[in-house]
Design an enzyme around this catalytic site. Sequence first.
Site, PDB file in Angstrom:
ATOM      1  N   ASN A 127     -10.264  -3.007  -2.535  1.00  0.00           N
ATOM      2  CA  ASN A 127     -10.834  -3.430  -3.902  1.00  0.00           C
ATOM      3  C   ASN A 127     -11.777  -4.651  -3.762  1.00  0.00           C
ATOM      4  O   ASN A 127     -12.751  -4.612  -4.828  1.00  0.00           O
ATOM      5  CB  ASN A 127      -9.695  -3.785  -4.631  1.00  0.00           C
ATOM      6  CG  ASN A 127      -9.030  -5.307  -4.385  1.00  0.00           C
ATOM      7  OD1 ASN A 127      -9.439  -6.361  -4.914  1.00  0.00           O
ATOM      8  ND2 ASN A 127      -8.151  -5.435  -3.686  1.00  0.00           N
TER       9      ASN A 127
ATOM     10  N   GLU B 293      -3.026   2.944   2.014  1.00  0.00           N
ATOM     11  CA  GLU B 293      -2.638   3.512   0.653  1.00  0.00           C
ATOM     12  C   GLU B 293      -2.453   5.200   0.748  1.00  0.00           C
ATOM     13  O   GLU B 293      -2.086   5.951   0.331  1.00  0.00           O
ATOM     14  CB  GLU B 293      -3.338   3.051  -0.459  1.00  0.00           C
ATOM     15  CG  GLU B 293      -2.654   3.575  -1.639  1.00  0.00           C
ATOM     16  CD  GLU B 293      -3.608   3.320  -3.056  1.00  0.00           C
ATOM     17  OE1 GLU B 293      -3.720   4.147  -3.647  1.00  0.00           O
ATOM     18  OE2 GLU B 293      -4.051   2.072  -2.968  1.00  0.00           O
TER      19      GLU B 293
ATOM     20  N   HIS C 259       0.795  -1.320   0.024  1.00  0.00           N
ATOM     21  CA  HIS C 259       0.143   0.158   0.017  1.00  0.00           C
ATOM     22  C   HIS C 259       0.884   1.135  -0.014  1.00  0.00           C
ATOM     23  O   HIS C 259       0.369   2.228  -0.159  1.00  0.00           O
ATOM     24  CB  HIS C 259      -1.125   0.074   1.077  1.00  0.00           C
ATOM     25  CG  HIS C 259      -1.638  -1.350   1.551  1.00  0.00           C
ATOM     26  ND1 HIS C 259      -1.405  -2.424   2.373  1.00  0.00           N
ATOM     27  CD2 HIS C 259      -2.755  -1.684   0.758  1.00  0.00           C
ATOM     28  CE1 HIS C 259      -2.036  -3.348   2.284  1.00  0.00           C
ATOM     29  NE2 HIS C 259      -2.927  -3.178   1.315  1.00  0.00           N
TER      30      HIS C 259
ATOM     31  N   CYS D 246       3.213  -1.157  -4.306  1.00  0.00           N
ATOM     32  CA  CYS D 246       2.759  -1.621  -5.785  1.00  0.00           C
ATOM     33  C   CYS D 246       3.298  -0.255  -6.666  1.00  0.00           C
ATOM     34  O   CYS D 246       3.137   0.890  -6.110  1.00  0.00           O
ATOM     35  CB  CYS D 246       1.255  -1.539  -5.958  1.00  0.00           C
ATOM     36  SG  CYS D 246       0.842  -1.770  -7.451  1.00  0.00           S
TER      37      CYS D 246
END
Length: 310
Positions: free
Chosen positions: A228, A130, A78, A100
Amino acid sequence: MSRLQDIVLAEPRGFCAGVDRAIEIVDRALQKFGKPVYVRHEIVHNTYVVEDLKQRGAIFIEDLNDVPAGATLVFSAHGVPKSVEHEAQRRGFRVFDATCPLVTKVHVEVAKLHKEGYEFIMIGHKGHPEVEGTMGQLSSGIYLVEDVADVARIQPKQTERLAVVTQTTLSVDDAADISRAVTARFPQVRQPKQQDICYATQNRQDAVKLLSKHVDLVIVVGSPTSSNSNRLRDVAQRYGAESYMVDNAEELQESWFEGKTHIGLTAGASAPDILVQQVIARIRALGALSVRTLDGVQETIKFPLPKGLK
């Protein structure tokens, strides 16, 4: 009463390239440096993955004070605020960054535009790691909006240089609604050059929109903390399908399947395939006769590992 006929799998579903890479970073760090390997925050938001890595020697922490001198430390997928990066450097940990690359892209854009005098509106969920990581790239000048109503409340110091950034795991539709509200209030706002919402989030949501037309019920495999995965359930409901999210097969309830004939199944980007297979087995035990997969995007993206782990 109608009987269960088939399970229809969304395509794509499950692990994305960023999650694959993050888990492999912890795996390789354990192999190369031995246990324990410390990980700041859950490497990805999935209970099964985190418990599996714990058993193999990963220790998940939130505070760097819990990491001993000389330890190996991994940042989660994150991303982390700049303050955490600097603290890890100061303490001399051996650090591997599993952020990521698509989140890193947002961080790079924020840093670049900040140097040009921009302030930022971030579309995302308060408290999500994140969001904390992206907002923590700057000490000030970044404002969080969680919904359309928030857009009316924020007070940037100036509006000539204002840019939008987005949490990568949001609902595409929700983010678009908020983004339109931002543009309506601040017509000069700079939108991202490329959509910040990641390709995997977009692909899985598109697959669920298609899936929802073919089934009576959508089951999403994902953990409660997974943004998600939650958005996949939301999308299914928005597109007219009854939908539930489960962390594992044991959470399935027989009553959900009464009167249903076609069961849709997908998985969030942090949910491993073993959990999907267990859910399939459980629904088969309830009477489903077959399994088929809808046509969908084939993902071929792979992200490189950090230096020192290749």
